[in-house]
Design a protein around this motif. Structure first.
Motif, PDB file in Angstrom:
ATOM      1  N   SER A  21      38.604  97.227  37.462  1.00 25.32           N
ATOM      2  CA  SER A  21      39.415  97.045  36.259  1.00 25.32           C
ATOM      3  C   SER A  21      38.683  97.509  34.996  1.00 25.32           C
ATOM      4  N   ARG A  22      39.450  98.114  34.084  1.00 22.56           N
ATOM      5  CA  ARG A  22      38.907  98.538  32.797  1.00 22.56           C
ATOM      6  C   ARG A  22      39.403  97.635  31.670  1.00 22.56           C
ATOM      7  N   GLU A  23      39.982  96.508  32.030  1.00 15.55           N
ATOM      8  CA  GLU A  23      40.356  95.517  31.016  1.00 15.55           C
ATOM      9  C   GLU A  23      39.083  95.035  30.330  1.00 15.55           C
ATOM     10  N   PRO A  24      39.022  95.069  28.986  1.00 19.86           N
ATOM     11  CA  PRO A  24      37.803  94.645  28.284  1.00 19.86           C
ATOM     12  C   PRO A  24      37.315  93.252  28.682  1.00 19.86           C
ATOM     13  N   ALA A  25      38.238  92.304  28.884  1.00 18.12           N
ATOM     14  CA  ALA A  25      37.835  90.945  29.237  1.00 18.12           C
ATOM     15  C   ALA A  25      37.202  90.903  30.626  1.00 18.12           C
ATOM     16  N   VAL A  26      37.777  91.664  31.561  1.00 17.67           N
ATOM     17  CA  VAL A  26      37.220  91.709  32.913  1.00 17.67           C
ATOM     18  C   VAL A  26      35.850  92.378  32.885  1.00 17.67           C
ATOM     19  N   GLU A  27      35.721  93.442  32.117  1.00 20.67           N
ATOM     20  CA  GLU A  27      34.430  94.119  32.018  1.00 20.67           C
ATOM     21  C   GLU A  27      33.372  93.206  31.416  1.00 20.67           C
ATOM     22  N   LYS A  28      33.771  92.396  30.430  1.00 25.54           N
ATOM     23  CA  LYS A  28      32.817  91.454  29.820  1.00 25.54           C
ATOM     24  C   LYS A  28      32.408  90.374  30.820  1.00 25.54           C
ATOM     25  N   ALA A  29      33.377  89.886  31.595  1.00 26.86           N
ATOM     26  CA  ALA A  29      33.064  88.883  32.616  1.00 26.86           C
ATOM     27  C   ALA A  29      32.076  89.448  33.628  1.00 26.86           C
ATOM     28  N   TRP A  30      32.294  90.692  34.041  1.00 23.86           N
ATOM     29  CA  TRP A  30      31.380  91.314  34.993  1.00 23.86           C
ATOM     30  C   TRP A  30      30.006  91.556  34.375  1.00 23.86           C
ATOM     31  N   GLN A  31      29.962  91.957  33.115  1.00 24.01           N
ATOM     32  CA  GLN A  31      28.672  92.209  32.480  1.00 24.01           C
ATOM     33  C   GLN A  31      27.834  90.941  32.415  1.00 24.01           C
ATOM     34  N   CYS A 179      43.072  87.533  45.854  1.00 21.61           N
ATOM     35  CA  CYS A 179      43.328  86.399  44.971  1.00 21.61           C
ATOM     36  C   CYS A 179      44.813  86.363  44.607  1.00 21.61           C
ATOM     37  N   ASP A 180      45.252  85.225  44.161  1.00 23.08           N
ATOM     38  CA  ASP A 180      46.655  85.007  43.827  1.00 23.08           C
ATOM     39  C   ASP A 180      47.152  86.108  42.896  1.00 23.08           C
ATOM     40  N   GLY A 181      48.172  86.834  43.334  1.00 24.62           N
ATOM     41  CA  GLY A 181      48.689  87.949  42.555  1.00 24.62           C
ATOM     42  C   GLY A 181      49.398  87.551  41.287  1.00 24.62           C
ATOM     43  N   ASN A 182      49.658  86.250  41.106  1.00 24.03           N
ATOM     44  CA  ASN A 182      50.341  85.778  39.899  1.00 24.03           C
ATOM     45  C   ASN A 182      49.362  85.291  38.832  1.00 24.03           C
ATOM     46  N   GLY A 183      48.083  85.515  39.051  1.00 21.92           N
ATOM     47  CA  GLY A 183      47.085  85.042  38.095  1.00 21.92           C
ATOM     48  C   GLY A 183      47.116  85.796  36.774  1.00 21.92           C
ATOM     49  N   THR A 184      46.826  85.099  35.700  1.00 20.47           N
ATOM     50  CA  THR A 184      46.743  85.724  34.382  1.00 20.47           C
ATOM     51  C   THR A 184      45.397  86.430  34.237  1.00 20.47           C
ATOM     52  N   CYS A 189      39.482  86.521  35.079  1.00 15.54           N
ATOM     53  CA  CYS A 189      38.128  86.528  34.512  1.00 15.54           C
ATOM     54  C   CYS A 189      37.356  85.277  34.919  1.00 15.54           C
ATOM     55  N   ASN A 190      38.031  84.142  34.909  1.00 16.15           N
ATOM     56  CA  ASN A 190      37.354  82.892  35.253  1.00 16.15           C
ATOM     57  C   ASN A 190      36.993  82.815  36.721  1.00 16.15           C
ATOM     58  N   LEU A 191      37.747  83.509  37.570  1.00 13.19           N
ATOM     59  CA  LEU A 191      37.363  83.573  38.978  1.00 13.19           C
ATOM     60  C   LEU A 191      36.044  84.331  39.122  1.00 13.19           C
ATOM     61  N   ILE A 192      35.929  85.444  38.417  1.00 13.65           N
ATOM     62  CA  ILE A 192      34.676  86.216  38.431  1.00 13.65           C
ATOM     63  C   ILE A 192      33.528  85.356  37.926  1.00 13.65           C
ATOM     64  N   ARG A 193      33.770  84.645  36.837  1.00 16.14           N
ATOM     65  CA  ARG A 193      32.722  83.827  36.236  1.00 16.14           C
ATOM     66  C   ARG A 193      32.313  82.678  37.156  1.00 16.14           C
ATOM     67  N   ALA A 194      33.270  82.016  37.750  1.00 15.88           N
ATOM     68  CA  ALA A 194      32.967  80.878  38.621  1.00 15.88           C
ATOM     69  C   ALA A 194      32.177  81.313  39.855  1.00 15.88           C
ATOM     70  N   LEU A 195      32.495  82.487  40.392  1.00 15.57           N
ATOM     71  CA  LEU A 195      31.779  82.987  41.564  1.00 15.57           C
ATOM     72  C   LEU A 195      30.302  83.241  41.260  1.00 15.57           C
ATOM     73  N   HIS A 196      29.971  83.367  39.972  1.00 14.39           N
ATOM     74  CA  HIS A 196      28.593  83.656  39.582  1.00 14.39           C
ATOM     75  C   HIS A 196      27.977  82.520  38.764  1.00 14.39           C
ATOM     76  N   LYS A 197      28.543  81.325  38.921  1.00 17.23           N
ATOM     77  CA  LYS A 197      27.995  80.101  38.301  1.00 17.23           C
ATOM     78  C   LYS A 197      27.976  80.162  36.781  1.00 17.23           C
ATOM     79  N   LEU A 198      28.918  80.913  36.205  1.00 15.72           N
ATOM     80  CA  LEU A 198      29.046  80.970  34.751  1.00 15.72           C
ATOM     81  C   LEU A 198      30.139  80.003  34.302  1.00 15.72           C
ATOM     82  N   PRO A 199      30.001  79.388  33.123  1.00 14.58           N
ATOM     83  CA  PRO A 199      31.071  78.500  32.650  1.00 14.58           C
ATOM     84  C   PRO A 199      32.359  79.282  32.412  1.00 14.58           C
ATOM     85  N   VAL A 200      33.477  78.677  32.767  1.00 15.60           N
ATOM     86  CA  VAL A 200      34.756  79.364  32.593  1.00 15.60           C
ATOM     87  C   VAL A 200      35.135  79.377  31.123  1.00 15.60           C
TER      88      VAL A 200
END
Length: 210
Positions: A21-31, A179-184, A189-200
């Motif tokens: 994904s190139r969504e800025p929020a997703v990219e920030k979560a991954w970074q 993951c659930d296709g109806n997710g916002t 982003c919070n799924l990515i963060r939770a998988l890496h022990k980051l606060p949501v």
């Protein structure tokens, strides 16, 4: 193992789409996940220095006779049982068949009980004829009450022996994930963060919400 049908039904989106994904929020979560993977010794050892590279390898779906990566899986229920339809990266259907539970594998993905599904009417060489899957976590409706987006780890193959010897997985570190296709966007982003022990996040970062 608790197999609640309502947790399986609906559209599931491949985790690989979040990797690309190139969504800025997703990219920030991954970074931030990448930064954590470098900063915390235990995570650095697990991810080999790159969280995205680790998940790209672990979640690869262009394997086991399936030449294109998956984008989604749609699970429905009829009077005849539970059906799953798989879609490739061009959103073409790869087939839809009825699945039945053959058995429960006690030591599956994450060392937990996994369901072994079988599509009896599918062609013998169909890549998704057998599916081994964990129960979706958390339950499908959890995100509506502030919980994480439901996701599911699984494996697939045309022959069961390609997946398990009946006791253990052949490839315990292969983790295709949907993951659930109806997710916002925030929930993704919070799924990515939770998988890496980051606060949501309570909301998307201001610089990403524009």
């Amino acid at each position: 193992m608790n197999l609640r049908k309502e947790d399986w039904l609906g559209t599931w989106t491949s985790f690989e789409r979040l990797l690309e994904s190139r969504e800025p929020a997703v990219e920030k979560a991954w970074q931030e996940a990448e930064d954590m993977a470098l900063r915390v010794p235990a995570l650095a050892k697990m991810f080999g220095g790159s969280a995205k590279a680790f998940w790209a390898k672990a979640c690869a779906t262009n394997r086991q006779g399936n030449p294109q990566r998956l984008t989604a899986c749609h699970v429905t229920e009829t009077e005849k049982g539970m059906y799953a339809e798989w879609f490739d990266e061009k959103d073409n259907s790869l087939g839809r068949y009825r699945y039945q539970v053959l058995s429960i594998l006690k030591n599956g993905l994450e060392g937990k009980e996994n369901a072994v599904f079988f599509a009896k009417d599918a062609p013998d060489d169909w890549p998704f004829r057998y599916v081994i899957a964990m129960a979706p976590l958390p339950e499908r409706s959890a995100h509506k009450n502030g919980g994480l987006l439901s996701h599911m780890h699984f494996q697939f193959a045309s022959e069961l022996q390609k997946l398990t010897d009946g006791i253990h997985l052949v490839e315990p570190m292969w983790y295709p994930t949907v993951c659930d296709g109806n997710g916002t966007l925030l929930e993704q982003c919070n799924l990515i963060r939770a998988l890496h022990k980051l606060p949501v996040w309570d909301q998307l970062p201001e610089e990403c919400a524009l």
